[in-house]
Design a protein around this motif. Structure first.
Motif, short mmCIF file in Angstrom:
data_model
loop_
_atom_site.label_atom_id
_atom_site.label_comp_id
_atom_site.label_asym_id
_atom_site.label_seq_id
_atom_site.Cartn_x
_atom_site.Cartn_y
_atom_site.Cartn_z
N THR A 175 0.85 -1.19 0.00
CA THR A 175 0.00 0.00 0.00
C THR A 175 0.89 1.24 0.00
O THR A 175 1.81 1.33 0.81
CB THR A 175 -0.92 0.03 1.23
OG1 THR A 175 -1.65 -1.20 1.30
CG2 THR A 175 -1.90 1.19 1.16
N ARG A 177 0.60 5.53 -0.05
CA ARG A 177 -0.22 6.73 0.06
C ARG A 177 0.67 7.94 -0.15
O ARG A 177 1.77 8.01 0.40
CB ARG A 177 -0.90 6.80 1.43
CG ARG A 177 -1.84 5.62 1.72
CD ARG A 177 -2.43 5.70 3.13
NE ARG A 177 -3.33 6.84 3.26
CZ ARG A 177 -4.62 6.83 2.93
NH1 ARG A 177 -5.16 5.71 2.45
NH2 ARG A 177 -5.36 7.89 3.08
N CYS A 182 -4.48 7.34 -1.29
CA CYS A 182 -4.00 6.01 -1.68
C CYS A 182 -3.80 5.98 -3.19
O CYS A 182 -4.74 6.22 -3.96
CB CYS A 182 -4.98 4.93 -1.25
SG CYS A 182 -4.40 3.25 -1.58
#
Length: 270
Positions: A175, A177, A182
């Motif tokens: 992930t 960001r 995101c």
């Protein structure tokens, strides 16, 4: 007259079982010193997660993760946190590949990486490959939080099994960001127990090495790179933000590294 009831001592609460496996943490923090170089006010590791300062290059600080023990094994929990404060330049690598191994504990192992990059900071996260050994079970989560104006280069490489060996179960989530938004959230599961199709034409298509490289650069907001399937099994993909993803599959680790390096070079020239 009935006999008095026997007094019974209150039951002693069961002692919770000690957590199985090894718990280990490493912390790295880079800070600009105001004189054009970067220092490391926090450099901590424990157990199998040893961290070593290596020779700096120019304005950046360099750190190497050294595996002081085998692992992660079943039941282990490893956590690494690395951060670059405003104006800092940090490069983190590893001394050798990481082997996910089976252990006496049949529980899954976990390896969690958390990266933070402040405004006008730069972090290169470039560990060696992760090798999923037969009968192992590892869950990897990597999360990077990059401030507006931050720079990130993040590489992940997974190799499914040693030479001539079937892999273990490997689940990986990445992930990223940027400025709280995101731009990438993807998950991959491979090996016995993974959802059907992971090794089929829509998945790895029989390949045994898979990797991704994320580049965050503020200039991509104005000039995003073009999508480019630059080699069989490899492509550069612009993300919804000042970032790009290089993704690749290959028959082995050597070819995978060459593809990711080629994608990085293409982005550097963009």
């Amino acid at each position: 007259m009935s006999a008095p009831a026997a007094c019974t001592a209150p039951a002693t609460p069961a002692t919770p079982a000690a957590p199985a496996g090894v718990r280990a943490r490493a912390r790295i923090l880079a800070r600009a010193d105001g004189r054009g170089t970067t220092r490391l006010p926090v450099l901590e590791g424990e157990g199998p997660l040893a961290v070593r300062r290596t020779r700096a290059g120019g304005t950046e600080a360099r750190v190497t993760l050294v595996g002081a023990m085998s692992g992660p094994l079943g039941g282990d929990r490893f956590t690494v946190r690395a951060g670059a404060e405003p104006g800092a330049r940090l490069r983190v690598g590893s001394a050798a590949a990481t082997l996910a191994l089976p252990g006496q504990d049949k529980a899954e192992a976990r390896y969690d990486v958390r990266l933070t990059v402040a405004e006008d900071a730069e972090l290169h996260w470039l560990p060696e490959q992760l090798i999923s050994v037969r009968d192992s079970d590892l869950r990897v989560t990597t999360r990077a939080d990059v401030a507006a104006g931050g720079h990130l280069v993040l590489r992940e490489e997974q190799v499914l099994g040693r030479s001539g060996e079937e892999p273990g179960l490997l689940s990986s989530r990445l992930t990223v960001r940027v400025a709280g938004r995101c731009v990438l959230d993807q998950e991959l599961a491979c090996g016995p127990g993974a959802p059907d199709g992971w090794d089929g034409p829509a998945g790895l298509a029989g390949m045994r090495a898979v990797g991704q490289l994320v580049v965050v650069r503020p200039e991509f907001a104005e000039r995003p790179p073009a999508a480019d399937p630059f080699a069989p099994g490899a492509a550069v993909l612009p993300l919804a933000g000042p970032a790009a993803l290089v993704t690749a599959v290959a028959p082995d680790a050597l070819r995978l590294r060459a593809l990711l390096d080629a994608g990085l070079a293409a982005l550097a020239a963009a």
